[in-house]
Design an enzyme around this catalytic site. Structure first.
Site, short mmCIF file in Angstrom:
data_model
loop_
_atom_site.label_atom_id
_atom_site.label_comp_id
_atom_site.label_asym_id
_atom_site.label_seq_id
_atom_site.Cartn_x
_atom_site.Cartn_y
_atom_site.Cartn_z
N CYS A 117 -42.97 66.68 -67.83
CA CYS A 117 -44.22 66.74 -68.58
C CYS A 117 -45.01 67.97 -68.12
O CYS A 117 -46.20 67.90 -67.86
CB CYS A 117 -45.01 65.44 -68.48
N ASP A 132 -32.49 57.79 -53.43
CA ASP A 132 -32.82 59.19 -53.68
C ASP A 132 -31.82 59.66 -54.75
O ASP A 132 -30.61 59.72 -54.52
CB ASP A 132 -32.64 59.98 -52.37
N GLY A 140 -41.93 53.63 -68.77
CA GLY A 140 -42.15 53.79 -70.22
C GLY A 140 -40.86 54.11 -70.97
O GLY A 140 -40.54 53.49 -71.98
N LYS A 141 -40.09 55.06 -70.43
CA LYS A 141 -38.87 55.48 -71.13
C LYS A 141 -37.80 54.40 -71.00
O LYS A 141 -37.01 54.18 -71.91
CB LYS A 141 -38.39 56.84 -70.63
N1 SAM Z 1 -39.41 58.08 -66.45
C1 SAM Z 1 -40.68 57.57 -66.01
C2 SAM Z 1 -41.37 56.93 -67.18
O1 SAM Z 1 -41.08 57.25 -68.33
O2 SAM Z 1 -42.23 56.07 -66.95
C3 SAM Z 1 -41.53 58.62 -65.36
C4 SAM Z 1 -40.84 59.29 -64.19
S1 SAM Z 1 -41.91 60.33 -63.25
C5 SAM Z 1 -42.07 61.69 -64.28
C6 SAM Z 1 -40.84 60.90 -62.00
C7 SAM Z 1 -40.41 59.84 -61.02
O3 SAM Z 1 -39.43 60.42 -60.16
C8 SAM Z 1 -41.49 59.29 -60.11
O4 SAM Z 1 -41.65 57.92 -60.35
C9 SAM Z 1 -40.95 59.53 -58.70
O5 SAM Z 1 -41.18 58.44 -57.82
C10 SAM Z 1 -39.48 59.71 -58.95
N2 SAM Z 1 -38.76 60.51 -57.95
C11 SAM Z 1 -39.20 61.51 -57.18
N3 SAM Z 1 -38.22 62.01 -56.41
C12 SAM Z 1 -37.12 61.29 -56.70
C13 SAM Z 1 -35.78 61.31 -56.24
N4 SAM Z 1 -35.37 62.17 -55.29
N5 SAM Z 1 -34.91 60.41 -56.75
C14 SAM Z 1 -35.31 59.54 -57.70
N6 SAM Z 1 -36.57 59.46 -58.17
C15 SAM Z 1 -37.45 60.33 -57.68
#
Ligand code: SAM
Length: 367
Positions: free
Chosen positions: A293, A220, A169-170
């Site tokens: 969030c 990561d 989304g962002k």
């Molecule tokens: N920015 C996104 C949007 O607006 O649609 C939402 C992101 S969501 C809050 C957080 C994301 O962080 C998830 O998709 C998850 O898979 C990812 N995530 C979790 N651990 C991570 C890591 N170590 N490195 C990168 N991404 C990670």
């Protein structure tokens, strides 16, 4: 009434209930008098915003259609909503100390348009329609999620890193600006990255998604500081969090389930590592926006404080916290902002404007 045979297998403490107990204990103290109304809003259907897709060939038809339903673009129609909220007896346009801050209005990345139904109107958006090229007219998301993208304030020719980007989304909001020279979109989850890829192809024409313009990766994010230091003009760090609303509504994939307790407890540490990596990835003078969030102090202000401290201690990186009060003032007729946060800004859910929670804080690298 629950049938006997089901009663035996029913989860005794569903994660949604555990989440509510946890929030009552922590947010009751943190938000004080505000918590009962925020709690009701969190337990009620959330409100969406329609992020307009400027790439759609039917964009004008889309705008006319949304306006005919009495929706307004909350970004361009700054004072078209209603009076700013008053919560806790304080007008939210006042500074943290209660005095109005003399901040000039921020410049906003143009072309981001997000339509919302008026305050108190809980009409749902219809699903977006594809144009003759198959591109969808709008993306439905929490309208408050657009605020971290606006705070990032992308300028012409910028390189941008979206460190935790899926489902996108962002990322879509950032692309709407059409100012980004190079966008790096990353998410550690391979399945979520493929969903993100699909989203991008449903909204953005192929010629804007070439390797020279957009790079999609699945690293990561905590290791980014080792991969690409001092590089990006803008970095968005939209971290995994307790996703408070989801945790109260859905038992599936809920971070409050017993099996995920360890993961939940480790969240602040992961969030700080991600923010620290984002800080390292930004170029000197570059800007970083951290967002969640969640309403949790431990996942918001404390994480920012820790990352700022570690950036200085471990890498000699000095940061300035950018005051976003002018930005929140612009949108205080659309969103209900938490009063008196000493670091960052937070949209708190309200029954009449049921957006958020979204916390966001902006940092500028000095060196
Ligand atoms: N920015 C996104 C949007 O607006 O649609 C939402 C992101 S969501 C809050 C957080 C994301 O962080 C998830 O998709 C998850 O898979 C990812 N995530 C979790 N651990 C991570 C890591 N170590 N490195 C990168 N991404 C990670």
């Amino acid at each position: 009434r629950v049938k006997e045979k089901w009663a035996a297998t029913r989860v005794k403490h569903p994660p949604t209930r555990l989440a509510l107990q946890h929030f009552d204990a922590t947010y009751g103290t943190q938000l004080g008098d505000l918590w009962p109304s925020v709690r009701v809003a969190l337990l009620t259907e959330k409100k969406y915003g329609a992020l307009l897709n400027n790439f759609s060939f039917d964009v004008d038809v889309g705008i006319t259609d949304l306006q005919a339903q009495r929706c307004r673009d909350f970004i361009s129609d700054i004072h078209g909503g209603a009076e700013p909220w008053e919560i806790g007896g304080k007008n939210q346009t006042s500074g943290a100390d209660g005095n109005d801050q003399q901040l000039s209005p921020p410049t906003l990345s143009p072309n981001i348009k997000c339509y919302v139904f008026p305050r108190g109107d809980v009409t749902r958006f219809k699903p977006a329609r594809p144009d003759s090229h198959g591109l969808l007219g709008y993306y439905l998301m929490d309208a408050a999620s657009v605020l971290p993208c606006l705070a990032l304030n992308v300028q012409e020719g910028h390189t941008v890193l979206d460190l935790c980007a899926a489902p996108g989304g962002k990322t879509l909001a950032l692309l709407q600006t059409q100012l980004v020279r190079f966008l790096c979109v990353n998410d550690a989850s391979i399945s979520r990255t493929s969903r993100l890829r699909k989203v991008l192809h449903s909204y953005v024409p192929k010629q804007f998604l070439t390797d020279e313009r957009v790079r999609i990766t699945s690293f990561d994010g905590t290791t980014w500081g080792e991969i690409e230091k001092n590089t990006f003009d803008r970095v968005l760090v939209d971290v995994p969090c307790t996703t408070d609303r989801h945790s109260l509504m859905e038992d599936d994939n809920n971070i409050f389930s017993k099996s995920r307790t360890g993961e939940r407890r480790r969240l602040p540490q992961l969030q700080a590592e991600l923010l620290l990596a984002g800080i390292q990835a930004a170029c000197p003078g570059g800007e970083i926006v951290y967002s969640t969030c969640s309403l949790s102090l431990n996942q918001n202000l404390s994480v920012v404080e820790q990352a700022v401290y570690l950036a200085q201690e471990n890498f000699g990186i000095q940061l300035q916290v950018v005051n976003l009060r002018a930005l929140t003032k612009m949108f205080s007729d659309t969103f209900c902002f938490a009063p008196d946060l000493h670091l960052g800004e937070m949209v708190v859910p309200h029954l009449a404007a049921n957006f958020g929670p979204i916390y966001f804080c902006k940092l500028r690298r000095l060196a």
